[in-house]
Write a protein that holds these residues in place. Structure first.
Motif, PDB file in Angstrom:
ATOM      1  N   ARG A  14      20.243 -47.297 -16.837  1.00  0.00           N
ATOM      2  CA  ARG A  14      20.622 -48.420 -15.965  1.00  0.00           C
ATOM      3  C   ARG A  14      21.154 -47.967 -14.804  1.00  0.00           C
ATOM      4  O   ARG A  14      21.211 -48.651 -13.473  1.00  0.00           O
ATOM      5  CB  ARG A  14      21.516 -49.587 -16.718  1.00  0.00           C
ATOM      6  N   ASP A  15      22.108 -47.025 -14.662  1.00  0.00           N
ATOM      7  CA  ASP A  15      22.865 -46.612 -13.424  1.00  0.00           C
ATOM      8  C   ASP A  15      22.231 -45.103 -12.973  1.00  0.00           C
ATOM      9  O   ASP A  15      22.964 -44.573 -12.172  1.00  0.00           O
ATOM     10  CB  ASP A  15      24.266 -46.802 -13.349  1.00  0.00           C
ATOM     11  N   ASN A  16      21.745 -44.617 -13.991  1.00  0.00           N
ATOM     12  CA  ASN A  16      21.338 -42.994 -13.762  1.00  0.00           C
ATOM     13  C   ASN A  16      22.497 -42.068 -13.681  1.00  0.00           C
ATOM     14  O   ASN A  16      22.489 -41.186 -12.966  1.00  0.00           O
ATOM     15  CB  ASN A  16      20.406 -42.930 -12.583  1.00  0.00           C
ATOM     16  N   LYS A  17      23.392 -42.488 -14.325  1.00  0.00           N
ATOM     17  CA  LYS A  17      24.735 -41.634 -14.508  1.00  0.00           C
ATOM     18  C   LYS A  17      25.036 -41.478 -15.802  1.00  0.00           C
ATOM     19  O   LYS A  17      24.678 -41.947 -17.004  1.00  0.00           O
ATOM     20  CB  LYS A  17      25.762 -42.444 -13.919  1.00  0.00           C
ATOM     21  N   LEU A  18      26.117 -40.411 -16.120  1.00  0.00           N
ATOM     22  CA  LEU A  18      26.857 -40.122 -17.237  1.00  0.00           C
ATOM     23  C   LEU A  18      28.170 -40.932 -17.356  1.00  0.00           C
ATOM     24  O   LEU A  18      28.815 -41.402 -16.232  1.00  0.00           O
ATOM     25  CB  LEU A  18      27.361 -38.649 -17.208  1.00  0.00           C
ATOM     26  N   HIS A  19      28.507 -41.193 -18.525  1.00  0.00           N
ATOM     27  CA  HIS A  19      29.646 -42.035 -18.994  1.00  0.00           C
ATOM     28  C   HIS A  19      30.200 -41.300 -20.084  1.00  0.00           C
ATOM     29  O   HIS A  19      29.480 -41.256 -21.084  1.00  0.00           O
ATOM     30  CB  HIS A  19      29.171 -43.613 -19.215  1.00  0.00           C
ATOM     31  N   LEU A  20      31.563 -41.140 -20.082  1.00  0.00           N
ATOM     32  CA  LEU A  20      32.249 -40.580 -21.288  1.00  0.00           C
ATOM     33  C   LEU A  20      32.608 -41.889 -22.343  1.00  0.00           C
ATOM     34  O   LEU A  20      33.609 -42.375 -22.002  1.00  0.00           O
ATOM     35  CB  LEU A  20      33.629 -39.802 -20.912  1.00  0.00           C
ATOM     36  N   ASN A  62      19.222 -46.227 -25.379  1.00  0.00           N
ATOM     37  CA  ASN A  62      19.975 -46.118 -24.177  1.00  0.00           C
ATOM     38  C   ASN A  62      21.355 -46.982 -24.274  1.00  0.00           C
ATOM     39  O   ASN A  62      21.371 -48.037 -24.687  1.00  0.00           O
ATOM     40  CB  ASN A  62      19.133 -46.653 -23.074  1.00  0.00           C
ATOM     41  N   PRO A  63      22.347 -46.345 -23.869  1.00  0.00           N
ATOM     42  CA  PRO A  63      22.688 -44.877 -23.473  1.00  0.00           C
ATOM     43  C   PRO A  63      22.329 -43.982 -24.606  1.00  0.00           C
ATOM     44  O   PRO A  63      22.250 -44.336 -25.890  1.00  0.00           O
ATOM     45  CB  PRO A  63      24.073 -44.960 -23.045  1.00  0.00           C
ATOM     46  N   VAL A  64      22.398 -42.866 -24.316  1.00  0.00           N
ATOM     47  CA  VAL A  64      22.132 -41.696 -25.286  1.00  0.00           C
ATOM     48  C   VAL A  64      22.950 -40.489 -24.766  1.00  0.00           C
ATOM     49  O   VAL A  64      23.284 -39.948 -23.499  1.00  0.00           O
ATOM     50  CB  VAL A  64      20.595 -41.279 -25.202  1.00  0.00           C
ATOM     51  N   THR A  65      23.495 -39.836 -25.927  1.00  0.00           N
ATOM     52  CA  THR A  65      24.344 -38.478 -25.690  1.00  0.00           C
ATOM     53  C   THR A  65      23.297 -37.611 -25.271  1.00  0.00           C
ATOM     54  O   THR A  65      22.513 -37.230 -26.033  1.00  0.00           O
ATOM     55  CB  THR A  65      25.093 -38.189 -26.980  1.00  0.00           C
ATOM     56  N   LEU A 327      34.873 -31.300 -22.012  1.00  0.00           N
ATOM     57  CA  LEU A 327      33.819 -32.288 -22.240  1.00  0.00           C
ATOM     58  C   LEU A 327      33.796 -33.074 -21.053  1.00  0.00           C
ATOM     59  O   LEU A 327      32.659 -33.421 -20.344  1.00  0.00           O
ATOM     60  CB  LEU A 327      33.951 -33.017 -23.426  1.00  0.00           C
ATOM     61  N   GLU A 328      34.925 -33.457 -20.405  1.00  0.00           N
ATOM     62  CA  GLU A 328      34.875 -34.461 -19.326  1.00  0.00           C
ATOM     63  C   GLU A 328      34.455 -33.894 -17.974  1.00  0.00           C
ATOM     64  O   GLU A 328      34.185 -34.586 -17.004  1.00  0.00           O
ATOM     65  CB  GLU A 328      36.325 -34.940 -19.250  1.00  0.00           C
ATOM     66  N   MET A 333      29.467 -29.692 -14.405  1.00  0.00           N
ATOM     67  CA  MET A 333      28.502 -28.536 -14.586  1.00  0.00           C
ATOM     68  C   MET A 333      27.138 -28.937 -14.254  1.00  0.00           C
ATOM     69  O   MET A 333      26.329 -28.097 -13.619  1.00  0.00           O
ATOM     70  CB  MET A 333      28.534 -28.465 -16.296  1.00  0.00           C
ATOM     71  N   ILE A 334      26.633 -30.083 -14.204  1.00  0.00           N
ATOM     72  CA  ILE A 334      25.223 -30.850 -13.824  1.00  0.00           C
ATOM     73  C   ILE A 334      25.346 -30.361 -12.370  1.00  0.00           C
ATOM     74  O   ILE A 334      24.277 -30.019 -11.754  1.00  0.00           O
ATOM     75  CB  ILE A 334      25.143 -31.982 -14.059  1.00  0.00           C
ATOM     76  N   GLU A 335      26.414 -30.575 -11.507  1.00  0.00           N
ATOM     77  CA  GLU A 335      26.299 -30.563 -10.221  1.00  0.00           C
ATOM     78  C   GLU A 335      26.471 -28.910  -9.582  1.00  0.00           C
ATOM     79  O   GLU A 335      25.347 -28.460  -8.998  1.00  0.00           O
ATOM     80  CB  GLU A 335      27.746 -30.987  -9.303  1.00  0.00           C
ATOM     81  N   LEU A 336      26.898 -28.164 -10.419  1.00  0.00           N
ATOM     82  CA  LEU A 336      26.634 -26.926 -10.252  1.00  0.00           C
ATOM     83  C   LEU A 336      25.221 -26.220 -10.689  1.00  0.00           C
ATOM     84  O   LEU A 336      24.993 -25.333  -9.902  1.00  0.00           O
ATOM     85  CB  LEU A 336      27.825 -25.874 -11.254  1.00  0.00           C
ATOM     86  N   MET A 337      24.497 -26.683 -11.561  1.00  0.00           N
ATOM     87  CA  MET A 337      23.237 -26.152 -11.976  1.00  0.00           C
ATOM     88  C   MET A 337      22.572 -26.803 -10.918  1.00  0.00           C
ATOM     89  O   MET A 337      21.579 -26.027 -10.586  1.00  0.00           O
ATOM     90  CB  MET A 337      22.936 -26.966 -13.217  1.00  0.00           C
TER      91      MET A 337
END
Length: 353
Positions: A14-20, A62-65, A327-328, A333-337
């Motif tokens: 829904r917002d194309n983002k990760l959430h902890l 959705n959401p999915v781990t 984990l947080e 990590m995604i930004e570095l990739m």
């Protein structure tokens, strides 16, 4: 957090983002193991969730781990025969295909994605994956880690490792032949180690200097930056005496695929497709029809070809080069990739019992 909940990094379309998020700890079904995740590592396929693509990634719940590459310790089991082959305390690795039969011809010899039941789902995409403290996994797609593999660092072997191993082995080359490893990062640095362990001569190709340094550390005989070195194709042809016997492309770059035919030995060379670009590949039909080169694919494996890859890794001390995070820190990590600033693999180590 209660004893019945855990933290999970979840993608929300829904917002194309990760959430902890704090979510319930799952209960294993008859054929499943409950695993305390020790190490989960990031794969480029995970990042594709955030991008438009037409390559077949299907989001389910959705959401999915996210995350489909992990190792951990068995802390619970279902009552079925497959689950009872394991015991609490076993350190295990596993593959992410679930809900398939594991027994049809396609599951046994092709890939679980093509199971005749049509019910296959992939953890980390259509069901919860492994960037969470506990996960249920199918016991039929799991194995106890061989001696020499550390549960806290071996996660990359259970996607990247199996994929890279078969990407090289399925070329069916003889010792002394030349292989080009295109993309020397998370997959390629393992592919180079496998290739050297199989006695092959290796040329590493990448656009990031830090990845090429990694390639040299892993044993590549020659490396080239295909952006900075304008003559890299001519140099490859000269070094190999007319072209490599196989070019294994681990990247998601369509341009790198377009560049491959020029460095493959005419008449007998192979293009091995492993990496999945956002856009479909374009191949010259005349090249294929006239036998200029062959095209073959290699995927991330099934429970039937997982074990040889993992046992080879243990025997030959194949080590994923992994930078570890909390984990947080998964968004970092995604930004570095995405910025091509990472070396090797990036992973999360889960602390505590």
């Amino acid at each position: 957090m209660s004893s019945k909940t855990m933290f999970a990094q979840q993608y929300d379309a829904r917002d194309n983002k990760l959430h902890l998020n704090q979510v319930p700890i799952p209960e294993p079904r008859e054929h499943e193991l409950l695993v305390k995740i020790k190490n989960a590592s990031l794969c480029h396929s995970d990042v594709m969730l955030f991008e438009p693509n037409d390559q077949g990634l299907i989001l389910g719940q959705n959401p999915v781990t996210i995350g489909h590459e992990a190792t951990g310790t068995v802390v619970g089991r279902g009552s079925g025969e497959a689950a009872n082959k394991f015991k609490d305390g076993d350190n295990v690795g596993f593959l992410c295909a679930v809900e398939c039969c594991f027994d049809c011809v396609n599951c046994r010899t092709v890939h679980n994605s093509w199971c005749v039941t049509g019910k296959t789902k992939m953890q980390g995409f259509s069901l919860d994956g492994y960037f969470q403290e506990y996960a249920v996994v199918d016991a039929r797609a799991a194995m106890v880690l061989p001696e020499g593999l550390d549960v806290n660092t071996a996660a990359p072997l259970f996607c990247a490792g199996v994929t890279a191993f078969h990407g090289i082995q399925d070329c069916e080359l003889d010792p002394g032949q030349w292989v080009a490893v295109i993309g020397c990062g998370g997959l390629g640095h393992l592919g180079i180690q496998y290739a050297k362990a199989m006695g092959l001569k290796v040329i590493g190709l990448d656009i990031a200097d830090q990845a090429l340094e990694e390639a040299k550390t892993c044993g590549a005989d020659h490396v080239f930056n295909s952006i900075k070195d304008k003559d890299w194709k001519d140099k490859v042809l000269e070094i190999t005496g007319g072209g490599v016997d196989a070019a294994v492309n681990f990247t998601a770059s369509k341009k790198s695929y377009d560049d491959c035919p020029a460095i493959i030995k005419p008449g007998q060379g192979l293009l091995m497709v492993v990496g999945i670009p956002r856009d479909p590949l374009q191949l010259n039909a005349l090249d294929i029809a006239l036998g200029r080169y062959r095209v073959k694919g290699s995927n991330n494996g099934t429970c039937y070809n997982m074990r040889p890859a993992i046992e080879f890794s243990a025997k030959h001390n194949i080590q994923p080069h992994q930078t570890l995070f909390k984990l947080e820190e998964l968004p970092k990590m995604i930004e570095l990739m995405n910025s091509h600033k990472a070396q090797g693999r990036m992973g999360v180590v889960f602390e505590g019992k």
